[in-house]
Design a protein around this motif. Structure first.
Motif, PDB file in Angstrom:
ATOM      1  N   ILE A  45       0.919  -1.368   0.004  1.00  0.00           N
ATOM      2  CA  ILE A  45      -0.054   0.120  -0.084  1.00  0.00           C
ATOM      3  C   ILE A  45       0.863   1.391   0.054  1.00  0.00           C
ATOM      4  CG2 ILE A  45      -0.040   0.088   2.373  1.00  0.00           C
ATOM      5  CD1 ILE A  45      -3.016   1.024  -0.139  1.00  0.00           C
ATOM      6  N   ASP A  46       2.153   1.114   0.568  1.00  0.00           N
ATOM      7  CA  ASP A  46       3.046   2.339   0.685  1.00  0.00           C
ATOM      8  C   ASP A  46       4.045   2.378  -0.237  1.00  0.00           C
ATOM      9  OD1 ASP A  46       1.481   3.363   2.669  1.00  0.00           O
ATOM     10  OD2 ASP A  46       2.957   1.997   4.304  1.00  0.00           O
ATOM     11  N   ALA A  47       3.881   1.265  -1.329  1.00  0.00           N
ATOM     12  CA  ALA A  47       5.016   1.185  -2.370  1.00  0.00           C
ATOM     13  C   ALA A  47       5.326   2.550  -2.834  1.00  0.00           C
ATOM     14  CB  ALA A  47       4.661   0.093  -3.273  1.00  0.00           C
ATOM     15  N   ILE A  48       4.632   3.321  -3.486  1.00  0.00           N
ATOM     16  CA  ILE A  48       4.745   4.396  -4.342  1.00  0.00           C
ATOM     17  C   ILE A  48       5.205   5.716  -3.385  1.00  0.00           C
ATOM     18  CG2 ILE A  48       3.537   6.290  -5.804  1.00  0.00           C
ATOM     19  CD1 ILE A  48       1.882   4.244  -6.911  1.00  0.00           C
ATOM     20  N   SER A  49       4.583   5.700  -2.253  1.00  0.00           N
ATOM     21  CA  SER A  49       4.916   6.873  -1.288  1.00  0.00           C
ATOM     22  C   SER A  49       6.290   6.575  -0.806  1.00  0.00           C
ATOM     23  CB  SER A  49       3.712   6.955  -0.334  1.00  0.00           C
ATOM     24  OG  SER A  49       3.652   5.747   0.580  1.00  0.00           O
ATOM     25  N   PHE A  50       6.732   5.310  -0.373  1.00  0.00           N
ATOM     26  CA  PHE A  50       7.926   5.099   0.150  1.00  0.00           C
ATOM     27  C   PHE A  50       9.005   5.347  -0.852  1.00  0.00           C
ATOM     28  CE2 PHE A  50      11.509   2.045   0.326  1.00  0.00           C
ATOM     29  CZ  PHE A  50      12.086   2.512   1.427  1.00  0.00           C
ATOM     30  N   LEU A  51       8.863   4.974  -2.240  1.00  0.00           N
ATOM     31  CA  LEU A  51      10.025   5.225  -3.182  1.00  0.00           C
ATOM     32  C   LEU A  51      10.053   6.775  -3.705  1.00  0.00           C
ATOM     33  CD1 LEU A  51       9.818   1.968  -5.405  1.00  0.00           C
ATOM     34  CD2 LEU A  51      11.722   2.708  -4.082  1.00  0.00           C
ATOM     35  N   GLN A  52       8.914   7.468  -3.452  1.00  0.00           N
ATOM     36  CA  GLN A  52       8.704   8.570  -3.515  1.00  0.00           C
ATOM     37  C   GLN A  52       9.860   9.826  -2.692  1.00  0.00           C
ATOM     38  OE1 GLN A  52       7.566  10.297  -6.082  1.00  0.00           O
ATOM     39  NE2 GLN A  52       6.955  12.552  -5.325  1.00  0.00           N
ATOM     40  N   GLY A  63       3.386  11.338  -9.227  1.00  0.00           N
ATOM     41  CA  GLY A  63       2.558  12.025 -10.274  1.00  0.00           C
ATOM     42  C   GLY A  63       2.561  11.428 -11.665  1.00  0.00           C
ATOM     43  N   ALA A  64       3.231  10.073 -11.769  1.00  0.00           N
ATOM     44  CA  ALA A  64       3.211   9.432 -13.211  1.00  0.00           C
ATOM     45  C   ALA A  64       2.089   8.565 -13.118  1.00  0.00           C
ATOM     46  CB  ALA A  64       4.512   8.895 -13.350  1.00  0.00           C
ATOM     47  N   LEU A  70      11.785   3.823 -13.380  1.00  0.00           N
ATOM     48  CA  LEU A  70      10.553   3.112 -12.688  1.00  0.00           C
ATOM     49  C   LEU A  70       9.342   3.380 -13.599  1.00  0.00           C
ATOM     50  CD1 LEU A  70      12.066   5.111  -9.302  1.00  0.00           C
ATOM     51  CD2 LEU A  70      11.892   2.409  -9.904  1.00  0.00           C
ATOM     52  N   ASN A  71       8.523   2.356 -12.904  1.00  0.00           N
ATOM     53  CA  ASN A  71       7.351   2.346 -13.598  1.00  0.00           C
ATOM     54  C   ASN A  71       6.082   2.043 -12.816  1.00  0.00           C
ATOM     55  OD1 ASN A  71       4.705   1.048 -15.448  1.00  0.00           O
ATOM     56  ND2 ASN A  71       5.454   2.709 -16.433  1.00  0.00           N
ATOM     57  N   THR A  72       4.955   2.574 -12.608  1.00  0.00           N
ATOM     58  CA  THR A  72       3.773   2.095 -11.623  1.00  0.00           C
ATOM     59  C   THR A  72       2.702   1.743 -12.727  1.00  0.00           C
ATOM     60  OG1 THR A  72       2.821   4.284 -11.805  1.00  0.00           O
ATOM     61  CG2 THR A  72       4.335   3.782  -9.875  1.00  0.00           C
ATOM     62  N   PRO A  73       2.812   0.152 -12.676  1.00  0.00           N
ATOM     63  CA  PRO A  73       1.693  -0.390 -13.590  1.00  0.00           C
ATOM     64  C   PRO A  73       0.214  -0.257 -12.883  1.00  0.00           C
ATOM     65  CG  PRO A  73       3.474  -2.065 -12.970  1.00  0.00           C
ATOM     66  CD  PRO A  73       3.664  -0.694 -12.358  1.00  0.00           C
ATOM     67  N   THR A  74      -0.801  -0.301 -13.988  1.00  0.00           N
ATOM     68  CA  THR A  74      -2.362  -0.290 -13.255  1.00  0.00           C
ATOM     69  C   THR A  74      -2.442  -1.516 -12.725  1.00  0.00           C
ATOM     70  OG1 THR A  74      -2.720   1.487 -14.829  1.00  0.00           O
ATOM     71  CG2 THR A  74      -4.505   0.332 -13.908  1.00  0.00           C
ATOM     72  N   VAL A  75      -3.018  -1.462 -11.396  1.00  0.00           N
ATOM     73  CA  VAL A  75      -3.544  -2.792 -10.699  1.00  0.00           C
ATOM     74  C   VAL A  75      -4.864  -2.810 -10.712  1.00  0.00           C
ATOM     75  CG1 VAL A  75      -1.095  -2.959  -9.570  1.00  0.00           C
ATOM     76  CG2 VAL A  75      -3.232  -1.830  -8.500  1.00  0.00           C
ATOM     77  N   SER A  76      -5.594  -4.062 -10.551  1.00  0.00           N
ATOM     78  CA  SER A  76      -6.888  -4.188 -10.346  1.00  0.00           C
ATOM     79  C   SER A  76      -7.219  -3.555  -9.154  1.00  0.00           C
ATOM     80  CB  SER A  76      -7.294  -5.769 -10.444  1.00  0.00           C
ATOM     81  OG  SER A  76      -6.865  -6.175 -11.601  1.00  0.00           O
ATOM     82  N   THR A  77      -8.730  -3.374  -8.850  1.00  0.00           N
ATOM     83  CA  THR A  77      -9.207  -2.896  -7.904  1.00  0.00           C
ATOM     84  C   THR A  77      -9.122  -3.902  -6.650  1.00  0.00           C
ATOM     85  OG1 THR A  77     -10.946  -1.601  -8.854  1.00  0.00           O
ATOM     86  CG2 THR A  77     -11.331  -1.989  -6.649  1.00  0.00           C
ATOM     87  N   GLY A  92      15.497  13.420 -15.318  1.00  0.00           N
ATOM     88  CA  GLY A  92      15.736  12.422 -13.888  1.00  0.00           C
ATOM     89  C   GLY A  92      15.839  13.054 -12.774  1.00  0.00           C
ATOM     90  N   VAL A  93      15.583  14.260 -12.590  1.00  0.00           N
ATOM     91  CA  VAL A  93      15.594  15.014 -11.278  1.00  0.00           C
ATOM     92  C   VAL A  93      14.343  16.007 -11.248  1.00  0.00           C
ATOM     93  CG1 VAL A  93      16.718  16.516  -9.610  1.00  0.00           C
ATOM     94  CG2 VAL A  93      18.168  14.852 -11.022  1.00  0.00           C
ATOM     95  N   SER A  94      13.447  16.044 -10.204  1.00  0.00           N
ATOM     96  CA  SER A  94      12.618  16.952  -9.898  1.00  0.00           C
ATOM     97  C   SER A  94      12.997  17.644  -8.758  1.00  0.00           C
ATOM     98  CB  SER A  94      11.176  16.181  -9.470  1.00  0.00           C
ATOM     99  OG  SER A  94      10.202  17.249  -9.016  1.00  0.00           O
ATOM    100  N   PHE A  95      12.947  19.215  -9.017  1.00  0.00           N
ATOM    101  CA  PHE A  95      13.201  20.013  -7.852  1.00  0.00           C
ATOM    102  C   PHE A  95      12.225  20.691  -7.297  1.00  0.00           C
ATOM    103  CE2 PHE A  95      16.923  20.130 -11.057  1.00  0.00           C
ATOM    104  CZ  PHE A  95      17.988  19.924 -10.145  1.00  0.00           C
ATOM    105  N   THR A  96      10.873  19.883  -7.372  1.00  0.00           N
ATOM    106  CA  THR A  96       9.783  20.359  -6.541  1.00  0.00           C
ATOM    107  C   THR A  96       9.175  19.153  -5.943  1.00  0.00           C
ATOM    108  OG1 THR A  96       8.370  19.827  -8.861  1.00  0.00           O
ATOM    109  CG2 THR A  96       9.468  22.081  -8.452  1.00  0.00           C
ATOM    110  N   LYS A  97       9.353  18.124  -6.147  1.00  0.00           N
ATOM    111  CA  LYS A  97       8.787  16.878  -5.451  1.00  0.00           C
ATOM    112  C   LYS A  97       9.001  16.809  -3.956  1.00  0.00           C
ATOM    113  CE  LYS A  97      10.808  12.729  -5.472  1.00  0.00           C
ATOM    114  NZ  LYS A  97      11.443  12.724  -4.186  1.00  0.00           N
ATOM    115  N   GLY A  98       9.924  17.335  -3.328  1.00  0.00           N
ATOM    116  CA  GLY A  98      10.114  17.305  -1.904  1.00  0.00           C
ATOM    117  C   GLY A  98      11.002  16.391  -1.502  1.00  0.00           C
TER     118      GLY A  98
END
Length: 341
Positions: free
Chosen positions: A41-48, A57-58, A81-88, A234-240
């Motif tokens: 459940i925290d996969a995206i936020s952790f790597l973010q 935001g991808a 990195l890629n965030t595939p769409t997953v089923s509900t 490859g770098v975001s200067f606004t992501k946190g």
């Protein structure tokens, strides 16, 4: 049950000239890349909170190039990195392409910071192939694949054949094809329709595109700007925040950068390796940079290397020693400039 093996042809197969035409492109087994998976459940936020780019935001149709840094802002890895769409009802998933020799150490380090986050990180069994084609060959390749392929860098599709990420390219079109062995076997006809080429040839195309890969020989040596990650999205200067973010931001906003990554070549085959020092022959007492990536062929050795702006302007660059092999500068497909203040 014995493993299912994929056999790539050693040369273009002699198929009859059907309406698709043969060969439909070139295929490279990228055994130097590994795919890891973050699930939970925290996969995206952790790597973010760990990497230099914004994956929160991808969409699944947008892959992201990113770096993973120490607290001092030095790169431990580069990854896609890629965030595939997953089923509900399914937990989010992040897939990451990384150099094979870094996978164990990088995942071990990331796992140290999981703490209470609900995420599991582990290597996957997915395989990575590089596919290259020309604009003329593209319709035949898509017909055989049964789907349209993305044509803009970092655009991504997920299909029955696997995941296709459009790679940077100076000539023609390139993709990282990420698939299971079952998917590869079910698309053996596509593999047979492409000419099998060496991995180093694909790596030379990465170099031509100005795309750096951090491996174990050059870990903890470069900040993201030194390898031009900020110039190629490859770098975001606004992501946190992320490890090393303050150092990376300071170099960007204060304009203190003195080195960038350049591209060059040495005539003939060489024994040069990543991490070897680069010298400006006017200042032989100390190196002015290091080799980042290298690809060998019988006739030329292609390089990406860190170098000072001063040495770049002087353009009498030697590899290994002040009297070593001379490196001829080549142009990159994007503009080199100091970090903006």
């Amino acid at each position: 049950m014995p493993p299912i093996l994929i056999h790539l042809p050693t040369q273009a197969p002699s198929h009859p000239q059907q309406d698709t035409g043969y060969p439909l492109g070139q295929i490279h087994a990228l055994t130097d890349l590994c795919v890891f998976q973050a699930t939970g459940i925290d996969a995206i936020s952790f790597l973010q909170g760990q990497i230099t780019n914004d994956i929160a935001g991808a969409t699944s149709a947008q892959s992201r190039l990113a770096g993973y840094c120490t607290a001092q802002g030095r790169l431990l890895a580069t990854m896609i990195l890629n965030t595939p769409t997953v089923s509900t009802g399914q937990d989010p998933v992040v897939l990451g392409l990384i150099r094979q020799d870094l996978t164990a150490s990088v995942l071990k380090r990331l796992n140290m910071f999981v703490l209470r986050a609900k995420v599991k990180l582990a290597p996957s069994e997915l395989k990575v192939y590089g596919v290259k084609t020309t604009n003329e060959q593209l319709p035949g390749l898509q017909k055989l694949l049964g789907t349209s392929l993305p044509t803009a860098t970092w655009e991504t599709i997920h299909s029955e054949s696997g995941m296709w990420i459009c790679a940077p390219s100076v000539k023609g079109l390139r993709w990282w094809w990420v698939a299971t062995e079952t998917q590869l076997n079910s698309h053996q006809r596509l593999i047979d329709a492409c000419e099998s080429r060496p991995t180093d040839e694909w790596n030379a195309q990465d170099i031509e595109s100005g795309l750096p890969w951090i491996d174990s020989t050059v870990q903890d040596l470069f900040i993201p700007q030194t390898v031009n990650l900020d110039l190629i999205n490859g770098v975001s200067f606004t992501k946190g925040c992320y490890p090393g973010q303050e150092i990376v931001a300071r170099s960007h906003y204060r304009g203190t950068l003195k080195k960038r990554m350049a591209r060059g070549h040495v005539e003939g085959a060489t024994q040069l390796k990543p991490g070897v020092d680069i010298f400006d022959n006017r200042q032989p007492d100390q190196p002015c940079g290091r080799i980042i990536n290298i690809a060998h062929s019988a006739n030329v050795t292609s390089l990406l290397f860190e170098i000072t702006f001063e040495a770049m302007d002087h353009n009498v660059i030697r590899a290994g020693t002040p009297e070593g092999l001379q490196i001829a500068l080549d142009t990159l497909p994007y503009e080199l400039q100091p970090s903006k203040s």
